[in-house]
Design a protein around this motif. Structure first.
Motif, PDB file in Angstrom:
ATOM      1  N   LYS A  23      20.073  52.801  -6.580  1.00  0.00           N
ATOM      2  CA  LYS A  23      20.258  53.355  -6.295  1.00  0.00           C
ATOM      3  C   LYS A  23      22.057  53.164  -4.746  1.00  0.00           C
ATOM      4  N   GLN A  24      23.236  53.738  -5.060  1.00  0.00           N
ATOM      5  CA  GLN A  24      24.418  53.402  -4.484  1.00  0.00           C
ATOM      6  C   GLN A  24      25.160  54.432  -4.198  1.00  0.00           C
ATOM      7  N   THR A  25      24.752  54.950  -2.758  1.00  0.00           N
ATOM      8  CA  THR A  25      25.473  55.752  -2.363  1.00  0.00           C
ATOM      9  C   THR A  25      27.285  55.951  -2.350  1.00  0.00           C
ATOM     10  N   ASN A  26      27.489  54.571  -2.561  1.00  0.00           N
ATOM     11  CA  ASN A  26      28.986  55.146  -2.593  1.00  0.00           C
ATOM     12  C   ASN A  26      29.494  54.763  -3.485  1.00  0.00           C
ATOM     13  N   LEU A  27      28.682  54.015  -5.047  1.00  0.00           N
ATOM     14  CA  LEU A  27      28.530  53.690  -5.902  1.00  0.00           C
ATOM     15  C   LEU A  27      28.347  54.933  -7.005  1.00  0.00           C
ATOM     16  N   ASP A  28      29.501  54.540  -8.317  1.00  0.00           N
ATOM     17  CA  ASP A  28      28.619  55.305  -9.003  1.00  0.00           C
ATOM     18  C   ASP A  28      28.426  54.632 -10.188  1.00  0.00           C
ATOM     19  N   GLN A  54      30.267  51.582 -11.675  1.00  0.00           N
ATOM     20  CA  GLN A  54      30.832  50.724 -10.826  1.00  0.00           C
ATOM     21  C   GLN A  54      29.922  49.982 -10.212  1.00  0.00           C
ATOM     22  N   ASN A  68      30.026  45.256 -10.525  1.00  0.00           N
ATOM     23  CA  ASN A  68      30.401  44.767  -9.387  1.00  0.00           C
ATOM     24  C   ASN A  68      29.317  43.352 -10.078  1.00  0.00           C
TER      25      ASN A  68
END
Length: 170
Positions: free
Chosen positions: A86-91, A94, A98
């Motif tokens: 999980k990326q805190t700044n990307l859903d 996104q 990438n």
């Protein structure tokens, strides 16, 4: 003669009773005919309902089969990408965008119909629904060709390998 005089009142009572009995029998006969008519109408309605029920069951069966076919076709465009934390700044969209850039498939991004995390864990696999099966096949072909990419290549945090790609089956 005296005997006939003695039986006279009984004879009148018997005739009166017999007349009443005839009326009662006629009433019962009429009631029975009425009940028979009602019963026949009910049986006809039951037969009609059974026929309709059978037709409806066949229709439901056909519709269920069509729904199964639609669901299978819909799942045919699904791709599950596992191993992406999980990326805190990307859903999820996104993140997949990438990954497509890193795989040199930027034009494929517009073919994403839906993208979301699945499962109970917050870093569970990502389900990507593509607009068609051909796009999914193109992505799979590219994944097999490059044999995995790093998260760093995808501009994502951490450096785990992103090699766990599955597609849904039924």
């Amino acid at each position: 003669d005296a005997f006939m005089l003695y039986l006279g009142p009984f004879e009148k009572k018997i005739e009166k009773s017999f007349g009443e009995l005839e009326i009662a029998v006629q009433y019962m006969s009429d009631s029975l005919k009425e009940q028979k008519t009602k019963f026949e109408a009910i049986m006809k309605e039951v037969t009609t309902l059974r026929t309709e029920n059978k037709a409806l069951k066949m229709r439901v069966h056909r519709l269920e089969a069509r729904m199964d076919d639609i669901e299978i076709k819909e799942r045919a465009t699904n791709l599950i990408i596992d191993g992406v934390p999980k990326q805190t700044n990307l859903d999820a969209g996104q993140i997949i965008s990438n990954i497509m850039d890193a795989m040199e498939l930027p034009s494929i991004k517009k073919e994403m119909a839906e993208c979301k995390r699945i499962g109970k864990k917050e870093d569970g696999p990502i389900l990507v629904k593509w607009s068609n099966v051909h796009t999914k096949r193109e992505v799979l072909r590219k994944i097999r060709q490059i044999k995995g990419i790093t998260l760093k290549q995808c501009n994502l945090m951490k450096t785990y390998l992103c090699t766990g790609v599955n597609y849904t089956k039924k």
